[in-house]
Design a protein around this motif. Structure first.
Motif, mmCIF file in Angstrom:
data_model
loop_
_atom_site.group_PDB
_atom_site.id
_atom_site.type_symbol
_atom_site.label_atom_id
_atom_site.label_comp_id
_atom_site.label_asym_id
_atom_site.label_seq_id
_atom_site.Cartn_x
_atom_site.Cartn_y
_atom_site.Cartn_z
ATOM 1 N N PRO A 469 6.551 56.537 -13.429
ATOM 2 C CA PRO A 469 7.220 55.235 -13.291
ATOM 3 C C PRO A 469 8.332 54.944 -14.298
ATOM 4 C CG PRO A 469 5.085 54.959 -14.331
ATOM 5 C CD PRO A 469 5.187 56.406 -13.971
ATOM 6 N N LEU A 470 8.293 55.614 -15.479
ATOM 7 C CA LEU A 470 9.244 55.276 -16.539
ATOM 8 C C LEU A 470 9.941 56.520 -17.082
ATOM 9 C CD1 LEU A 470 7.025 52.776 -18.582
ATOM 10 C CD2 LEU A 470 8.865 52.166 -16.990
ATOM 11 N N VAL A 471 11.180 56.321 -17.556
ATOM 12 C CA VAL A 471 11.913 57.390 -18.241
ATOM 13 C C VAL A 471 12.374 56.851 -19.593
ATOM 14 C CG1 VAL A 471 13.760 59.091 -18.095
ATOM 15 C CG2 VAL A 471 12.794 58.147 -15.997
ATOM 16 N N ALA A 472 12.068 57.595 -20.652
ATOM 17 C CA ALA A 472 12.545 57.243 -22.002
ATOM 18 C C ALA A 472 13.741 58.135 -22.308
ATOM 19 C CB ALA A 472 11.442 57.438 -23.029
ATOM 20 N N ILE A 473 14.940 57.532 -22.303
ATOM 21 C CA ILE A 473 16.180 58.307 -22.447
ATOM 22 C C ILE A 473 16.713 58.175 -23.874
ATOM 23 C CG2 ILE A 473 18.495 58.683 -21.524
ATOM 24 C CD1 ILE A 473 17.545 57.100 -19.009
ATOM 25 N N ILE A 474 17.024 59.325 -24.465
ATOM 26 C CA ILE A 474 17.625 59.314 -25.792
ATOM 27 C C ILE A 474 18.962 60.062 -25.748
ATOM 28 C CG2 ILE A 474 15.531 59.066 -27.169
ATOM 29 C CD1 ILE A 474 15.414 62.067 -27.472
ATOM 30 N N GLY A 475 19.915 59.568 -26.542
ATOM 31 C CA GLY A 475 21.221 60.191 -26.695
ATOM 32 C C GLY A 475 21.677 60.011 -28.129
ATOM 33 N N GLU A 476 22.860 60.488 -28.420
ATOM 34 C CA GLU A 476 23.371 60.372 -29.793
ATOM 35 C C GLU A 476 23.425 58.918 -30.248
ATOM 36 O OE1 GLU A 476 23.815 62.715 -31.767
ATOM 37 O OE2 GLU A 476 23.961 64.521 -30.526
ATOM 38 N N LYS A 485 16.379 54.132 -24.536
ATOM 39 C CA LYS A 485 16.708 53.458 -23.275
ATOM 40 C C LYS A 485 15.553 53.682 -22.307
ATOM 41 C CE LYS A 485 21.015 53.550 -22.220
ATOM 42 N NZ LYS A 485 21.355 52.150 -22.569
ATOM 43 N N LEU A 486 14.829 52.630 -21.940
ATOM 44 C CA LEU A 486 13.671 52.741 -21.067
ATOM 45 C C LEU A 486 14.081 52.369 -19.646
ATOM 46 C CD1 LEU A 486 10.692 53.534 -21.394
ATOM 47 C CD2 LEU A 486 10.129 51.106 -21.578
ATOM 48 N N ARG A 487 13.933 53.312 -18.724
ATOM 49 C CA ARG A 487 14.371 53.126 -17.342
ATOM 50 C C ARG A 487 13.176 52.994 -16.407
ATOM 51 N NH1 ARG A 487 18.971 54.872 -14.037
ATOM 52 N NH2 ARG A 487 18.294 55.468 -11.928
ATOM 53 N N ASN A 488 13.206 51.961 -15.560
ATOM 54 C CA ASN A 488 12.219 51.800 -14.502
ATOM 55 C C ASN A 488 12.694 52.628 -13.311
ATOM 56 O OD1 ASN A 488 10.958 50.753 -12.044
ATOM 57 N ND2 ASN A 488 10.101 49.156 -13.352
ATOM 58 N N VAL A 489 11.925 53.642 -12.935
ATOM 59 C CA VAL A 489 12.362 54.579 -11.893
ATOM 60 C C VAL A 489 12.519 53.878 -10.546
ATOM 61 C CG1 VAL A 489 11.743 56.684 -10.619
ATOM 62 C CG2 VAL A 489 11.317 56.543 -13.083
ATOM 63 N N GLU A 493 16.262 49.750 -13.295
ATOM 64 C CA GLU A 493 16.635 48.847 -14.389
ATOM 65 C C GLU A 493 16.455 49.570 -15.724
ATOM 66 O OE1 GLU A 493 14.887 44.819 -16.563
ATOM 67 O OE2 GLU A 493 13.847 45.719 -14.857
ATOM 68 N N GLU A 494 17.402 49.402 -16.635
ATOM 69 C CA GLU A 494 17.351 50.040 -17.948
ATOM 70 C C GLU A 494 17.468 49.001 -19.065
ATOM 71 O OE1 GLU A 494 19.386 54.360 -16.755
ATOM 72 O OE2 GLU A 494 20.440 52.980 -18.100
ATOM 73 N N VAL A 495 16.629 49.139 -20.098
ATOM 74 C CA VAL A 495 16.707 48.243 -21.256
ATOM 75 C C VAL A 495 16.563 49.076 -22.524
ATOM 76 C CG1 VAL A 495 15.799 46.193 -20.085
ATOM 77 C CG2 VAL A 495 14.212 47.811 -21.150
ATOM 78 N N ASP A 496 17.224 48.638 -23.590
ATOM 79 C CA ASP A 496 17.072 49.295 -24.887
ATOM 80 C C ASP A 496 15.838 48.745 -25.585
ATOM 81 O OD1 ASP A 496 19.280 50.850 -24.547
ATOM 82 O OD2 ASP A 496 20.651 49.511 -25.607
ATOM 83 N N VAL A 497 14.971 49.649 -26.032
ATOM 84 C CA VAL A 497 13.731 49.279 -26.709
ATOM 85 C C VAL A 497 13.718 49.930 -28.085
ATOM 86 C CG1 VAL A 497 11.208 49.364 -26.634
ATOM 87 C CG2 VAL A 497 12.507 49.133 -24.507
ATOM 88 N N SER A 498 13.355 49.158 -29.087
ATOM 89 C CA SER A 498 13.262 49.697 -30.439
ATOM 90 C C SER A 498 12.255 50.843 -30.476
ATOM 91 C CB SER A 498 12.831 48.608 -31.419
ATOM 92 O OG SER A 498 12.474 49.169 -32.667
#
Length: 513
Positions: A469-476, A485-489, A493-498
């Protein structure tokens, strides 16, 4: 000297010649016998080679599971696991603890406990002085366990495989290797209270699994024995006639009667009288009616059984399950060890998503009863431990649920992964692995693709295919800012999470979904 030598040589030749001939003959015979043995062994090896395959590596045998068995793919296992969780949850809700016993028992442990079904027991080849058999059910091993460990009361559940040399019917959920889910109460308690709880357990499980409409048939071995007695069945034919009556759920009365009379040697008039009784079914009212029967009421066993049946229905009324319970005099259950109340749950009409599809005919999905004398058969002093229990025929349940899953377009998840750790840029494998490890350590079910630089689209597709259900995206940029960046598959919807609060956010979203 030469003459003497010649004479001596002739004497030895005369003495040894016949013996040398005999030795040569023996050697030739041994050689012939050895050659024959070698020929036989070579033929065996050539035959084995032919079975295994040719020199080019092509297999000549068919890859298949043994008759009456099957493999389970991940989707089928997901269904099975869900069913087990439902059943175990019910057993634990009723206060049961679990045990386990060996998959095989001493043959003498199982012998004489199953009546006509004893022929279905799998015997094992002698492997060192003990005659062994695969367990036929979980009840007899449980009774052996109680007697061996001198246990006088326990409420236990046991889920394990059993084996029966039966004619399998795979579409009906009948196999030679299958799971049973047993719930039993052992101990000396007031009449019918544990029995009623066992029926309540069956009702809860079938209702929660949503298999379709069902009813639970109940009867009592004492009532059956009393009925046979007043109908004129000889004492030595009780168990044989009981096994025949047990076939009424699969055969017509005429077929059952013909077996009673033609094969079991019962008088036709006795069979006709049995026929009048086994057509009766009802509830509390039927128990009261039969207590007024001039013949049954005079039989000690029938009177005890009918009195207990009234108490049973009183308790079932308190448990609010009488709408599904039927007092059915045709219910017999062929196993020899039952001594009192017996019951069997039968699906009336399993639900189907598409009305055009044929219904799966599965019949009984659970059964059990009281067996007060079984433990005493194993105890050296004949010490009895009253027991009552129920067994859920899980394979038949799977047959229905698998058909429903195939008919439905609903996707079945085969994993419980909560989040996939992904990256949108190259050369971030170490960061992905580091974050994945942090999530695992925090108890989060996480995955990462086994590629150094996977495409972001490929990572999203993996989530959609497997139901993550979720993707935790990391970049530079995310690494610099200390966020993910947590994405709801599903919604994209994507939101930045600490990074600090990521674990809590994933847990919160998992509960919501």
């Amino acid at each position: 000297m030469n003459a003497i030598g010649m004479v001596s040589g002739k004497l030895w030749t005369g003495f040894l010649g016949p013996r040398i001939g005999l030795c040569n003959n023996a050697l030739r015979a041994m050689s012939c016998h050895t050659n024959t043995q070698i020929g036989v062994e070579v033929a065996k090896l050539l035959d084995l080679k032919a079975q295994l395959g040719t020199d080019d590596g092509k297999q000549m045998f068919v890859l298949k599971t043994p008759k009456g068995t099957r493999d389970y793919n991940p989707k089928q296992m997901a269904i099975r696991e869900s069913v087990f969780n439902t059943i175990i949850s019910c057993f634990k809700r009723h206060g049961a603890e679990t045990i386990d016993t060996p998959v095989f028992e001493l043959k003498e442990t199982l012998t004489g406990k199953y009546g006509e079904d004893s022929k279905l027991i799998y015997d094992l080849k002698d492997q060192g002085g003990e005659l062994l058999s695969l367990r036929y059910d979980l009840t007899v091993p449980f009774a052996r366990y109680l007697a061996m460990n001198k246990i006088s009361n326990i409420k236990r559940y046991h889920i394990a495989k059993v084996y029966r040399r039966d004619n399998p019917a795979m579409t009906k959920g009948r196999y030679r290797e299958f799971y049973q889910c047993d719930f039993d109460i052992a101990g000396q308690y007031d009449s019918m209270i544990p029995d009623a709880e066992c029926i309540k357990v069956v009702h809860e499980i079938l209702a929660e699994l949503q298999l379709g409409d069902f009813h639970i048939k109940v009867n009592d071995r004492r009532i059956l024995d009393g009925m046979f007695a007043v109908c004129g069945v000889p004492d030595d034919k009780f168990r044989a006639i009981c096994s025949t009556v047990d076939k009424l759920d699969k055969a017509s009365w005429e077929e059952v009667k013909n077996e009673m009379v033609g094969e079991k040697g019962l008088a036709p008039e006795a069979a006709d009288r049995i026929g009048e009784y086994v057509r009766m079914h009802g509830g509390f009212d039927l128990a009261e009616k039969l207590l007024q029967d001039p013949q049954l009421s005079q039989n000690k066993h029938a009177l005890e059984g009918l009195t207990d049946m009234k108490d049973l229905f009183k308790y079932l009324e308190l448990f609010k399950v009488t709408d599904k319970v039927i007092f059915d005099l045709s219910l017999a259950r062929g196993l020899d060890y039952y001594t009192g109340v017996i019951y069997e749950a039968v699906l009336i009409q399993p639900q189907n998503v598409h009305p055009s599809e044929e219904l799966v005919s599965v019949g009984s999905v659970a059964g059990g009863g009281r067996y007060d004398g079984l433990v005493g058969m194993f105890d050296p002093k004949g010490r009895k431990v009253p027991c009552v229990g129920v067994s859920v025929g899980i394979e038949r349940v799977f047959s229905i649920l698998e058909q429903k899953a195939e008919a439905s377009e609903e996707k079945i998840r085969t994993t419980e992964t909560q989040v996939l750790v992904a990256s949108a840029q190259k050369n971030l494998l170490e960061e992905r692995l580091k974050l994945t490890s942090e999530l695992w350590d925090a108890g989060i079910k996480a995955e990462v693709l086994y590629k150094k630089n996977p495409k972001l689209l490929s990572q999203f597709q993996h989530c959609e295919e497997t139901g993550i259900p979720l993707v935790a995206i990391i970049g530079e940029q995310e690494l610099k800012e200390g966020v993910v960046k947590l994405r709801n598959v599903a919604t994209r919807e994507e939101v930045d999470v600490s990074r600090v609060t990521l674990v809590e956010e994933i847990k919160k979203r998992s509960i919501q979904s």
